[in-house]
Scaffold this motif. Structure first.
Motif: not given
Length: 160
Positions: A29-37, A42-51
């Motif tokens: 979750p921290n990596l996904a939030s960091y990617a979104a920051e 491109h907030t969808y990157l957060k979900y790509l990290v999760y996936i």
């Protein structure tokens, strides 16, 4: 074989799963939030990290379970059986799936590493791909050797 002869290996398999579980709970979750920051447009990157990261954890745990089953077969003197060959085939497929997931996710690692100026992240992703491929090759070699040993054993049983 004695029932507890693989107890240490079973414990090691369980202990291998705990850090990955902790990473999935706390780090992903921290990596996904960091990617979104890093890419606010491109907030969808957060979900790509999760996936990407959770999709690799699923076959990892399937492979750990199959390894646990293989150790159980060894305890039950069923090491040279078709069950063991099927378990090794499943482990090989899981390792290939993990490697494929990280190959697909490597551009994501690249985007994050480029924006954060951390080239080690790309090397980490490539290391995960390489490690999964090594495990897949090792499982394939063991699967083939075990199948040949089973074939030789069945031929010897028929020539009595």
């Amino acid at each position: 074989m004695k029932r507890g002869s693989t107890l240490f290996l079973k414990l090691a398999v369980i202990l291998m799963g705990l850090p990955v579980l902790a990473l999935c709970i706390f780090l992903v979750p921290n990596l996904a939030s960091y990617a979104a920051e890093l890419y606010p447009d491109h907030t969808y990157l957060k979900y790509l990290v999760y996936i990407d990261l959770y999709a690799s954890a699923i076959p990892f745990y399937i492979a750990l379970y199959q390894t646990f089953m293989l150790l159980g077969y060894i305890d039950q003197n069923k090491a040279f059986s078709e069950l063991s060959v099927r378990v090794l085939k499943t482990i090989k497929q899981c390792a290939l799936i993990i490697s494929g997931v990280y190959v697909i996710g490597l551009p994501l690692f690249y985007l994050i590493a480029e924006r954060d100026d951390a080239p080690g992240l790309i090397l980490l992703g490539m290391g995960l791909i390489f490690a999964s491929l090594v495990i897949a090759v090792f499982a394939a070699v063991l699967q083939r050797l075990l199948q040949e040993a089973i074939d030789i054993k069945s031929e010897n049983d028929l020539t009595v």
